[in-house]
Design a protein around this motif. Sequence first.
Motif, PDB file in Angstrom:
ATOM      1  N   THR A  45       4.091  12.335 -12.466  1.00 62.02           N
ATOM      2  CA  THR A  45       3.319  13.559 -12.717  1.00 62.02           C
ATOM      3  C   THR A  45       4.231  14.597 -13.360  1.00 62.02           C
ATOM      4  O   THR A  45       5.288  14.923 -12.817  1.00 62.02           O
ATOM      5  N   ILE A  46       3.822  15.086 -14.519  1.00 61.47           N
ATOM      6  CA  ILE A  46       4.500  16.168 -15.228  1.00 61.47           C
ATOM      7  C   ILE A  46       3.528  17.346 -15.210  1.00 61.47           C
ATOM      8  O   ILE A  46       2.556  17.352 -15.963  1.00 61.47           O
ATOM      9  N   PRO A  47       3.744  18.328 -14.322  1.00 58.71           N
ATOM     10  CA  PRO A  47       2.703  19.328 -14.061  1.00 58.71           C
ATOM     11  C   PRO A  47       2.172  20.075 -15.275  1.00 58.71           C
ATOM     12  O   PRO A  47       1.004  20.463 -15.288  1.00 58.71           O
ATOM     13  N   SER A  48       2.992  20.275 -16.298  1.00 52.15           N
ATOM     14  CA  SER A  48       2.519  21.062 -17.437  1.00 52.15           C
ATOM     15  C   SER A  48       2.072  20.207 -18.619  1.00 52.15           C
ATOM     16  O   SER A  48       1.680  20.754 -19.652  1.00 52.15           O
ATOM     17  N   LEU A  49       2.100  18.879 -18.496  1.00 49.19           N
ATOM     18  CA  LEU A  49       1.740  18.002 -19.619  1.00 49.19           C
ATOM     19  C   LEU A  49       0.220  17.929 -19.756  1.00 49.19           C
ATOM     20  O   LEU A  49      -0.457  17.437 -18.843  1.00 49.19           O
TER      21      LEU A  49
ATOM     22  N   SER B 111       4.743  28.852 -11.403  1.00 51.86           N
ATOM     23  CA  SER B 111       4.972  29.227 -10.007  1.00 51.86           C
ATOM     24  C   SER B 111       5.129  27.964  -9.167  1.00 51.86           C
ATOM     25  O   SER B 111       4.626  26.888  -9.516  1.00 51.86           O
ATOM     26  N   ALA B 112       5.834  28.092  -8.056  1.00 45.00           N
ATOM     27  CA  ALA B 112       6.033  26.943  -7.169  1.00 45.00           C
ATOM     28  C   ALA B 112       4.697  26.432  -6.632  1.00 45.00           C
ATOM     29  O   ALA B 112       4.480  25.214  -6.544  1.00 45.00           O
ATOM     30  N   ASP B 113       3.793  27.333  -6.278  1.00 47.33           N
ATOM     31  CA  ASP B 113       2.488  26.914  -5.760  1.00 47.33           C
ATOM     32  C   ASP B 113       1.719  26.109  -6.795  1.00 47.33           C
ATOM     33  O   ASP B 113       1.129  25.067  -6.473  1.00 47.33           O
ATOM     34  N   ASP B 114       1.717  26.569  -8.045  1.00 42.96           N
ATOM     35  CA  ASP B 114       0.993  25.847  -9.092  1.00 42.96           C
ATOM     36  C   ASP B 114       1.616  24.474  -9.337  1.00 42.96           C
ATOM     37  O   ASP B 114       0.907  23.478  -9.540  1.00 42.96           O
ATOM     38  N   ALA B 115       2.954  24.415  -9.328  1.00 42.87           N
ATOM     39  CA  ALA B 115       3.630  23.142  -9.565  1.00 42.87           C
ATOM     40  C   ALA B 115       3.295  22.128  -8.469  1.00 42.87           C
ATOM     41  O   ALA B 115       3.020  20.951  -8.754  1.00 42.87           O
ATOM     42  N   VAL B 116       3.298  22.580  -7.221  1.00 44.45           N
ATOM     43  CA  VAL B 116       3.002  21.675  -6.111  1.00 44.45           C
ATOM     44  C   VAL B 116       1.530  21.282  -6.103  1.00 44.45           C
ATOM     45  O   VAL B 116       1.185  20.114  -5.851  1.00 44.45           O
ATOM     46  N   ASP B 117       0.645  22.234  -6.386  1.00 44.57           N
ATOM     47  CA  ASP B 117      -0.780  21.889  -6.460  1.00 44.57           C
ATOM     48  C   ASP B 117      -1.024  20.827  -7.529  1.00 44.57           C
ATOM     49  O   ASP B 117      -1.801  19.882  -7.325  1.00 44.57           O
ATOM     50  N   ALA B 118      -0.363  20.972  -8.678  1.00 48.30           N
ATOM     51  CA  ALA B 118      -0.503  19.979  -9.751  1.00 48.30           C
ATOM     52  C   ALA B 118       0.064  18.630  -9.318  1.00 48.30           C
ATOM     53  O   ALA B 118      -0.530  17.576  -9.571  1.00 48.30           O
ATOM     54  N   ALA B 119       1.230  18.668  -8.654  1.00 44.68           N
ATOM     55  CA  ALA B 119       1.852  17.426  -8.208  1.00 44.68           C
ATOM     56  C   ALA B 119       0.970  16.686  -7.211  1.00 44.68           C
ATOM     57  O   ALA B 119       0.823  15.456  -7.277  1.00 44.68           O
ATOM     58  N   LEU B 120       0.364  17.423  -6.293  1.00 37.26           N
ATOM     59  CA  LEU B 120      -0.516  16.799  -5.303  1.00 37.26           C
ATOM     60  C   LEU B 120      -1.802  16.290  -5.955  1.00 37.26           C
ATOM     61  O   LEU B 120      -2.326  15.239  -5.565  1.00 37.26           O
ATOM     62  N   ALA B 121      -2.311  17.014  -6.941  1.00 35.24           N
ATOM     63  CA  ALA B 121      -3.482  16.527  -7.684  1.00 35.24           C
ATOM     64  C   ALA B 121      -3.142  15.228  -8.409  1.00 35.24           C
ATOM     65  O   ALA B 121      -3.955  14.294  -8.456  1.00 35.24           O
ATOM     66  N   GLY B 122      -1.916  15.157  -8.974  1.00 35.87           N
ATOM     67  CA  GLY B 122      -1.489  13.922  -9.617  1.00 35.87           C
ATOM     68  C   GLY B 122      -1.367  12.782  -8.625  1.00 35.87           C
ATOM     69  O   GLY B 122      -1.741  11.639  -8.917  1.00 35.87           O
ATOM     70  N   LEU B 123      -0.854  13.093  -7.430  1.00 35.65           N
ATOM     71  CA  LEU B 123      -0.755  12.083  -6.378  1.00 35.65           C
ATOM     72  C   LEU B 123      -2.140  11.575  -5.985  1.00 35.65           C
ATOM     73  O   LEU B 123      -2.373  10.364  -5.870  1.00 35.65           O
ATOM     74  N   ASP B 124      -3.076  12.504  -5.802  1.00 33.47           N
ATOM     75  CA  ASP B 124      -4.445  12.126  -5.451  1.00 33.47           C
ATOM     76  C   ASP B 124      -5.072  11.245  -6.530  1.00 33.47           C
ATOM     77  O   ASP B 124      -5.869  10.350  -6.237  1.00 33.47           O
ATOM     78  N   ALA B 125      -4.705  11.505  -7.794  1.00 31.55           N
ATOM     79  CA  ALA B 125      -5.278  10.759  -8.923  1.00 31.55           C
ATOM     80  C   ALA B 125      -4.589   9.414  -9.134  1.00 31.55           C
ATOM     81  O   ALA B 125      -4.990   8.641 -10.003  1.00 31.55           O
TER      82      ALA B 125
ATOM     83  N   PRO C 176       0.811  -1.226   0.000  1.00 36.02           N
ATOM     84  CA  PRO C 176       0.000   0.000   0.000  1.00 36.02           C
ATOM     85  C   PRO C 176       0.840   1.270   0.000  1.00 36.02           C
ATOM     86  O   PRO C 176       0.294   2.372  -0.104  1.00 36.02           O
ATOM     87  N   VAL C 177       2.159   1.153   0.135  1.00 36.50           N
ATOM     88  CA  VAL C 177       3.019   2.336   0.100  1.00 36.50           C
ATOM     89  C   VAL C 177       3.094   2.870  -1.331  1.00 36.50           C
ATOM     90  O   VAL C 177       3.329   2.126  -2.278  1.00 36.50           O
ATOM     91  N   VAL C 178       2.891   4.179  -1.471  1.00 33.58           N
ATOM     92  CA  VAL C 178       2.834   4.842  -2.782  1.00 33.58           C
ATOM     93  C   VAL C 178       4.123   5.623  -3.011  1.00 33.58           C
ATOM     94  O   VAL C 178       4.621   6.301  -2.096  1.00 33.58           O
ATOM     95  N   VAL C 179       4.663   5.526  -4.219  1.00 29.94           N
ATOM     96  CA  VAL C 179       5.836   6.302  -4.594  1.00 29.94           C
ATOM     97  C   VAL C 179       5.507   7.050  -5.883  1.00 29.94           C
ATOM     98  O   VAL C 179       5.062   6.445  -6.855  1.00 29.94           O
ATOM     99  N   GLN C 180       5.735   8.352  -5.877  1.00 26.41           N
ATOM    100  CA  GLN C 180       5.432   9.209  -7.031  1.00 26.41           C
ATOM    101  C   GLN C 180       6.692   9.942  -7.463  1.00 26.41           C
ATOM    102  O   GLN C 180       7.458  10.435  -6.633  1.00 26.41           O
ATOM    103  N   ALA C 181       6.891  10.021  -8.766  1.00 24.76           N
ATOM    104  CA  ALA C 181       7.916  10.901  -9.334  1.00 24.76           C
ATOM    105  C   ALA C 181       7.232  12.135  -9.898  1.00 24.76           C
ATOM    106  O   ALA C 181       6.199  12.034 -10.566  1.00 24.76           O
ATOM    107  N   VAL C 182       7.819  13.300  -9.635  1.00 20.04           N
ATOM    108  CA  VAL C 182       7.296  14.568 -10.152  1.00 20.04           C
ATOM    109  C   VAL C 182       8.365  15.188 -11.047  1.00 20.04           C
ATOM    110  O   VAL C 182       9.525  15.309 -10.632  1.00 20.04           O
ATOM    111  N   LEU C 183       7.970  15.564 -12.252  1.00 20.80           N
ATOM    112  CA  LEU C 183       8.906  16.111 -13.234  1.00 20.80           C
ATOM    113  C   LEU C 183       8.489  17.533 -13.610  1.00 20.80           C
ATOM    114  O   LEU C 183       7.893  17.758 -14.671  1.00 20.80           O
TER     115      LEU C 183
END
Length: 263
Positions: free
Chosen positions: A228-232, A209-223, A176-183
């Motif tokens: 997760t590539i924030p701008s793809l 912006s750093a806030d947008d990048a992290v928000d996208a990364a966390l949304a990818g994690l939730d999904a 159940p441990v999750v590992v995510q890569a963020v690019l």
Amino acid sequence: MTTQNKTAVVTGASAGLGAAYAQRLADRGYDLILVARNAARLETLASDIRSRTGRAVDVVTADLTDAAQISVVEERLRTDESIEMLVNNAGGGLFTPLATSDAAASEALISLNVTSLTRLTTAVLPGLTARGHGTVVNISSALALNFLPVSAVYSGTKSYVLTFTQALQQELAESPVVVQAVLPGAVRTEFWDGSGADLGAFPDEWIMSADDAVDAALAGLDAGEPVTIPSLPQISDWESFEKARQTLVPNLSQRAPADRYRG
């Protein structure tokens, strides 16, 4: 993904993506352990988060390229049973042709981007797997895929982070441990200072912006995205890339050389 009395560890937390992760994870109900070299900035951030969210925030001042200092962080990761998440964000950049680069600077970059991330993940993983839950987020870079003439060492380190994470995802497939890569691509942070690259030379439309990048990364994690590539715009593009890589796999190791190599 809200937690009760669970702790997130964020490295490189004094500015940029790390500080944004700290704020967002506190908002999600995590207590925090913030790790960075700049004690004053860490204390300022910690005080702000405590007063704004009421979460408990511990500060660990450490240079993760120093063996004695990283060992303190490793010990905390191994022994603190409240730890639910590790965000391996600490990292540096170096953009210069290898022929004119400084070998010691390259070694320091590899130590920070590769060795420390590996050691901290190794330290936290047994506890997460024993407790049956947890998350590791490894910050790679778009330059793991888009390598440049001046990014041999940097792209190499970030390619390591990506493939390390993907192999770990296979290792933990039944866990159940999750590992995510963020690019992330170019992000407006202090990362660029002294890196050899001028953020001001990039078009504004390239810079997040750093806030947008992290928000996208966390949304990818939730999904449930493993990468997760924030701008793809389309995750299917990444999936197609991975599918193309997988088509190579059956022929990467064979008894006989390919026909084209035999006269």
